[in-house]
Motif scaffolding. Structure first.
Motif, mmCIF file in Angstrom:
data_model
loop_
_atom_site.group_PDB
_atom_site.id
_atom_site.type_symbol
_atom_site.label_atom_id
_atom_site.label_comp_id
_atom_site.label_asym_id
_atom_site.label_seq_id
_atom_site.Cartn_x
_atom_site.Cartn_y
_atom_site.Cartn_z
ATOM 1 N N ALA A 26 -5.453 49.484 7.507
ATOM 2 C CA ALA A 26 -4.117 50.212 7.077
ATOM 3 C C ALA A 26 -4.591 51.553 6.696
ATOM 4 C CB ALA A 26 -3.750 49.172 5.677
ATOM 5 N N GLN A 28 -3.275 54.353 4.910
ATOM 6 C CA GLN A 28 -2.309 54.390 3.529
ATOM 7 C C GLN A 28 -1.838 55.690 3.168
ATOM 8 O OE1 GLN A 28 -5.135 51.851 1.087
ATOM 9 N NE2 GLN A 28 -3.205 50.531 0.663
ATOM 10 N N ASN A 29 -0.763 55.998 2.673
ATOM 11 C CA ASN A 29 -0.372 57.048 2.157
ATOM 12 C C ASN A 29 -0.347 58.400 2.761
ATOM 13 O OD1 ASN A 29 -0.292 55.631 -0.509
ATOM 14 N ND2 ASN A 29 -2.602 55.905 -0.559
ATOM 15 N N THR A 45 2.483 53.877 5.312
ATOM 16 C CA THR A 45 1.344 53.248 5.546
ATOM 17 C C THR A 45 1.497 52.623 7.152
ATOM 18 O OG1 THR A 45 0.443 52.620 3.428
ATOM 19 C CG2 THR A 45 -0.033 51.077 5.069
ATOM 20 N N ALA A 59 4.159 53.422 1.472
ATOM 21 C CA ALA A 59 3.046 53.523 0.808
ATOM 22 C C ALA A 59 2.908 52.528 -0.038
ATOM 23 C CB ALA A 59 2.729 54.757 0.280
ATOM 24 N N TYR A 61 3.666 49.542 -0.116
ATOM 25 C CA TYR A 61 3.515 48.133 0.726
ATOM 26 C C TYR A 61 1.983 47.683 0.310
ATOM 27 C CZ TYR A 61 3.422 44.621 4.121
ATOM 28 O OH TYR A 61 3.259 43.407 4.983
ATOM 29 N N ARG A 62 1.981 46.462 -0.238
ATOM 30 C CA ARG A 62 0.689 45.882 -0.704
ATOM 31 C C ARG A 62 0.386 44.660 -0.032
ATOM 32 N NH1 ARG A 62 0.240 50.228 -1.673
ATOM 33 N NH2 ARG A 62 -0.492 51.414 -3.609
ATOM 34 N N LYS A 70 -8.742 49.163 4.384
ATOM 35 C CA LYS A 70 -7.923 50.158 3.717
ATOM 36 C C LYS A 70 -8.395 51.728 3.892
ATOM 37 C CE LYS A 70 -6.086 46.525 1.141
ATOM 38 N NZ LYS A 70 -7.205 45.565 1.368
ATOM 39 N N ASP A 72 -7.468 55.349 2.450
ATOM 40 C CA ASP A 72 -6.347 56.418 1.862
ATOM 41 C C ASP A 72 -6.356 57.691 2.547
ATOM 42 O OD1 ASP A 72 -4.773 57.437 0.233
ATOM 43 O OD2 ASP A 72 -5.971 57.338 -1.426
#
Length: 547
Positions: A26, A28-29, A45, A59, A61-62, A70, A72
């Motif tokens: 993933a 992310q951001n 993401t 972003a 989303y979890r 993950k 960043d």
């Protein structure tokens, strides 16, 4: 040992090891550059599963899989992998394009963000081998798509064709075929497909009527149709009307106006002042430009080769360079699709930065494209040239995860395309060499040996471990060692000593299972338990190789 069968066997082991590790990553951001909509989508993401983009979500989303890695990327920008639509990597495979030199060039292209290239003519015996290794990630390389060369009989007296057809007669082999109006065009296309070619390149000395026959036969058999803008005697307009899908070298549009263009281009015959003036009368190109727009013909401008060689070519070089920018701007203003090809290698100009970055800069500065349009030219438009736009060229769910992460916004300044943080090809993070932020280098030569720094099982250029188990981390650590060896044109059979540092000595049996497939001849080795490995890793591997 720097080449040969051992290199291939060790590299195959490396490639096979990498293919069995399934991963979900993933990103992310990250700010996503949409090269189709020409926009920037902030705070996204991107979820990568194996080699594909599975999903693009906000972003916030979890809902990730438990084993998802993950990373960043807040403040970073992601663009599709770049595509250079005009390269030559096998013109002289035994000399200036030998395997070691070419692998270095390809590795530097990939590390510079280029994930696909279109090779516009060379020895397909060499290109097919490079393509196979690139397709299977055996070598660090962009994916390679190549052409066979088609021309009139007179063209094959060119000395470059002799090198590319070494051992055979140029014009009589399937990758360099002479044609006329009586040729068996279906047979030529079937033989071209047998060479593994993606398309045909109509190079020179072909009349317009034959161009049309070649185009029809190529499309019938699923081959792309590419050509120089000036084929001679066929004019640029005849090439477009004949069905060519992509024409190269915007500067050669002048052949539409200058009758003796061949003499100027190939024999260095000077133009008259009237001819120079006529060449810049833009209304003379309107029919050509309108037909390109109507038929969807793509322009592979290749501004870089003319910009970089203008001084060495004298007056002709200055004219070609001026015309290239002028005619590309004219085509762009009319809505013709522009692709980013370079037709020159970076090492020729003492740099490792791929020339496609320079091409994008020229498209902005001289042809009037916006930075986003230049990125579009070097990504999705390049994919359209090759015919791979359904699987790559933009960032969409379902497409191959070929991505470049940048530290600065390229939509504001196109030179920011060079501020590369990560390159991802086929869902795999690419080794980019030494990191100036770290207090060590990846390797150093001394006394006939290469001393490699210890490698963890982290994804290259990241602080993220490839997995939580010893097998996954050990496999990734060995892959990372392989990448460093490739940087020095070595392979695992050149390794003479390794040291394994294990966070838990009980992992020794599983570590061995992941370690041994990388070698056809085992090196000497030590192994011991060590606490407090960086990143909380389960293993670190340090090696020494013979130069």
């Amino acid at each position: 040992m720097k080449s040969g069968i051992n290199t291939l066997l060790a590299s195959i082991a490396l490639g096979l090891s990498s293919s069995v590790v399934a991963q979900t990553i993933a990103l992310q951001n990250v700010n996503l550059i949409d090269v189709e909509a020409l926009s920037v989508n902030e705070a996204q993401t991107i979820i990568i599963e194996d080699d594909k983009i599975k999903q693009i979500v906000p972003a916030s989303y979890r809902r990730f899989a438990d084993d998802a890695i993950k990373i960043d990327l807040a403040g970073k920008y992601v663009i599709p992998g770049l595509i250079d639509t005009h390269v030559h990597h096998a013109t002289s495979p035994d000399d200036s394009d030998n395997d070691e030199i070419t692998r270095t060039r390809l590795r530097q292209l990939l590390q510079g963000g280029v994930t696909s290239v279109r090779d516009m003519g060379g020895d397909t015996r060499a290109l097919s081998s490079l393509k196979r290794r690139a397709d299977n990630d055996i070598i660090q390389s962009p994916d390679i798509y190549y052409s066979v060369i088609i021309g009139g009989k007179a063209f094959f007296s060119d000395p470059r064709t002799v090198a590319s057809a070494k051992g055979e007669i140029p014009g009589t082999v399937d990758w360099m075929r002479a044609v006329d109006e009586n040729s068996d065009f279906d047979a030529i296309m079937l033989r071209s497909k047998g060479q593994g070619a993606t398309g045909i390149k109509i190079y020179a000395n072909v009349p317009g009527a034959v161009v049309a026959k070649l185009s029809k036969a190529a499309k019938k058999h699923g081959l792309k149709v590419w050509a120089h803008a000036f084929i001679g005697p066929a004019t640029p307009l005849e090439a477009v009307n004949g069905g060519v899908e992509t024409i190269s070298h915007a500067a050669d549009f002048a052949a539409q106006v200058i009758e003796n263009f061949y003499d100027m281009r190939r024999k260095n015959v000077a133009l008259t002042e009237q001819q120079k003036s006529d060449a810049k009368q833009l209304e003379a190109y309107q029919t050509l430009i309108k037909q390109m727009k109507k038929k969807g013909t793509i322009l592979d401008s290749t501004l870089t080769v003319f910009d970089k060689t203008k001084a060495s070519r004298g007056e002709k070089g200055l004219l070609l360079n001026e015309w290239g920018g002028l005619f590309t701007q004219l085509a762009h203003q009319a809505g013709v699709t522009i692709a980013a090809g370079t037709d020159v290698t970076s090492d020729r100009f003492n740099t490792v930065t791929p020339m496609v970055h320079h091409e994008m800069q020229l498209l902005v500065e001289r042809a009037g494209l916006t930075p986003l349009e230049a990125l579009q030219a070097a990504t999705i438009n390049g994919a359209k040239v090759i015919g791979i736009e359904k699987k790559t060229g933009s960032i969409k769910a379902g497409k191959t995860a070929n991505l470049v992460v940048l530290s600065r916004d390229p939509s504001n300044e196109i030179t920011n395309s060079q501020n590369i943080v990560h390159v991802i090809k086929n869902g795999q993070f690419i080794h980019l060499g030494d990191n100036e932020k770290l207090p060590f280098v990846m390797a150093r030569e001394a006394a006939g040996l290469l001393f490699l720094s210890g490698q963890l099982g982290n994804l290259p250029t990241t602080m993220a471990l490839a997995g939580n188990d010893i097998s996954t981390q050990m496999t990734q650590a060995m892959k990372n060692i392989g990448f460093v060896l490739q940087d020095h044109n070595l392979d695992f059979n050149d390794v003479v000593k390794c040291t394994l540092m294990l966070a838990d000595i009980q992992d020794w049996p599983l570590a061995n299972q992941a370690y041994t497939p990388f070698f056809t001849k085992l090196p000497a080795r030590s192994a011991f338990a060590a606490s407090g490995l960086a990143l909380g890793a389960k293993v670190e591997v340090e090696c020494i190789a013979a130069l």
